[in-house]
Design a protein around this motif. Structure first.
Motif, PDB file in Angstrom:
ATOM      1  N   GLY A   1      10.147  32.832   5.699  1.00 26.15           N
ATOM      2  CA  GLY A   1      10.398  31.586   6.533  1.00 26.15           C
ATOM      3  C   GLY A   1      10.514  31.993   7.946  1.00 26.15           C
ATOM      4  N   GLY A   2      11.059  33.183   8.304  1.00 28.43           N
ATOM      5  CA  GLY A   2      11.381  33.632   9.624  1.00 28.43           C
ATOM      6  C   GLY A   2       9.810  33.377  10.448  1.00 28.43           C
ATOM      7  N   ALA A   3       8.937  33.952   9.766  1.00 26.01           N
ATOM      8  CA  ALA A   3       7.574  34.040  10.627  1.00 26.01           C
ATOM      9  C   ALA A   3       6.970  32.679  10.730  1.00 26.01           C
ATOM     10  CB  ALA A   3       6.548  35.057   9.655  1.00 26.01           C
ATOM     11  N   ALA A   4       7.151  31.638   9.635  1.00 21.47           N
ATOM     12  CA  ALA A   4       6.757  30.142   9.711  1.00 21.47           C
ATOM     13  C   ALA A   4       7.446  29.700  11.069  1.00 21.47           C
ATOM     14  CB  ALA A   4       7.093  29.626   8.542  1.00 21.47           C
ATOM     15  N   LEU A   5       8.889  29.902  11.261  1.00 25.34           N
ATOM     16  CA  LEU A   5       9.641  29.363  12.197  1.00 25.34           C
ATOM     17  C   LEU A   5       8.978  30.020  13.391  1.00 25.34           C
ATOM     18  CD1 LEU A   5      13.199  29.044  10.826  1.00 25.34           C
ATOM     19  CD2 LEU A   5      11.622  27.070  11.570  1.00 25.34           C
ATOM     20  N   VAL A   6       8.624  31.128  13.527  1.00 19.17           N
ATOM     21  CA  VAL A   6       8.188  31.799  14.786  1.00 19.17           C
ATOM     22  C   VAL A   6       6.822  30.938  15.324  1.00 19.17           C
ATOM     23  CG1 VAL A   6       7.035  33.601  15.831  1.00 19.17           C
ATOM     24  CG2 VAL A   6       9.179  34.083  14.481  1.00 19.17           C
ATOM     25  N   LYS A   7       6.153  30.777  14.384  1.00 15.91           N
ATOM     26  CA  LYS A   7       4.901  29.922  14.841  1.00 15.91           C
ATOM     27  C   LYS A   7       5.268  28.485  15.257  1.00 15.91           C
ATOM     28  CE  LYS A   7       1.775  32.313  11.471  1.00 15.91           C
ATOM     29  NZ  LYS A   7       1.074  31.926  10.164  1.00 15.91           N
ATOM     30  N   ILE A   8       6.311  28.142  14.777  1.00 18.54           N
ATOM     31  CA  ILE A   8       6.550  26.721  15.498  1.00 18.54           C
ATOM     32  C   ILE A   8       7.282  26.721  16.684  1.00 18.54           C
ATOM     33  CG2 ILE A   8       8.276  24.710  14.934  1.00 18.54           C
ATOM     34  CD1 ILE A   8       7.870  25.236  11.963  1.00 18.54           C
ATOM     35  N   ALA A   9       7.832  27.960  16.917  1.00 20.65           N
ATOM     36  CA  ALA A   9       8.661  28.143  18.243  1.00 20.65           C
ATOM     37  C   ALA A   9       7.531  28.329  19.357  1.00 20.65           C
ATOM     38  CB  ALA A   9       9.568  29.193  18.124  1.00 20.65           C
ATOM     39  N   GLU A  10       6.657  29.183  18.921  1.00 26.80           N
ATOM     40  CA  GLU A  10       5.532  29.389  19.910  1.00 26.80           C
ATOM     41  C   GLU A  10       4.929  28.336  20.514  1.00 26.80           C
ATOM     42  OE1 GLU A  10       4.528  32.329  21.114  1.00 26.80           O
ATOM     43  OE2 GLU A  10       4.821  33.909  19.724  1.00 26.80           O
ATOM     44  N   LYS A  11       4.955  27.284  19.854  1.00 28.08           N
ATOM     45  CA  LYS A  11       4.367  25.882  20.107  1.00 28.08           C
ATOM     46  C   LYS A  11       5.345  25.079  20.877  1.00 28.08           C
ATOM     47  CE  LYS A  11       0.638  26.185  16.493  1.00 28.08           C
ATOM     48  NZ  LYS A  11       0.283  25.536  15.612  1.00 28.08           N
TER      49      LYS A  11
END
Length: 230
Positions: A1-11
């Motif tokens: 879940g944390g990794a998925a949110l990081v991908k969102i935050a990167e964009k």
């Protein structure tokens, strides 16, 4: 879940506050390293990332947080968040690391902040080592000592009493002054503590910056008399 949110935050530009908090709360290696990298990068997002790391307790972050808190080159806002992270972690390692900052930092306000964090992390066990870490030869103002040092002990309440009494016999004049003034507080001292204060009535210890004639012994005598009337 944390990794998925990081991908969102990167964009995202900018990253929403709720996303920062969620990344910190979920944690995990990817999220944690990403937040640490954002702290190191500096700029407007560094404080957001530092606050996000306080959403969950991760003792593995403590050495890193203490390193940033101890570094005068760390931006002020990030440095403050690192003190907060050390407080959140708590325990002997956090206490001892914060005491080292008190002993080593040249800025008095940083020393006072590290002391506050040390007591938050180590509770009563931090009182004596934290006070003894302050430089005895530095100048002090009585009001600053009461506002920055005594009041943080008051927050601990009666649990601090034994360590405060122990500080009366410290080699540090600052620690002895703080002990006397802490016992004066109704949150710490009682009538029974008057006897311990009378034992240091002859203490001529003073501090640079204090008014002439203000000694540990004179204050101990005054406070002992006040406690005896309670």
């Amino acid at each position: 879940g944390g990794a998925a949110l990081v991908k969102i935050a990167e964009k995202a530009k900018p990253v929403a506050p709720a996303v920062w908090r969620s990344i910190g709360a979920l944690g995990g290696p990817t999220a944690t390293e990403w937040l640490k990298a954002r702290v190191a990068k500096g700029g407007g997002e560094s404080e957001e990332a530092a606050r996000a790391l306080q959403q969950r307790k991760d003792p593995a972050l403590l050495p890193w947080a203490l390193g940033l808190a101890a570094n005068p080159a760390t931006p002020k806002g990030v440095r403050e968040e690192m003190f907060g992270l050390a407080e959140l972690t708590g325990g002997p390692a956090a206490r001892d690391g914060l005491v080292r900052i008190i002993a080593g930092d040249k800025n008095e306000l940083v020393r006072y902040r590290a002391y506050e964090a040390a007591l938050a992390a180590g509770k009563a066990s931090a009182i004596v080592p934290a006070l003894e870490a302050f430089p005895d030869k530095a100048p002090y103002k009585p009001d600053d000592v009461k506002d920055y040092l005594v009041k943080d002990i008051e927050k601990l309440g009666k649990d601090a009493r034994d360590e405060v009494v122990r500080a009366l016999t410290s080699p540090s004049a600052l620690a002895r002054f703080v002990a006397v003034w802490a016992l004066e507080s109704s949150k710490i001292g009682t009538a029974a503590d008057a006897e311990a204060l009378k034992k240091v009535a002859s203490d001529k210890g003073t501090l640079k910056g204090f008014p002439g004639g203000l000694t540990v012994g004179k204050e101990a005598t005054r406070v002992a008399a006040a406690l005896s009337k309670r």
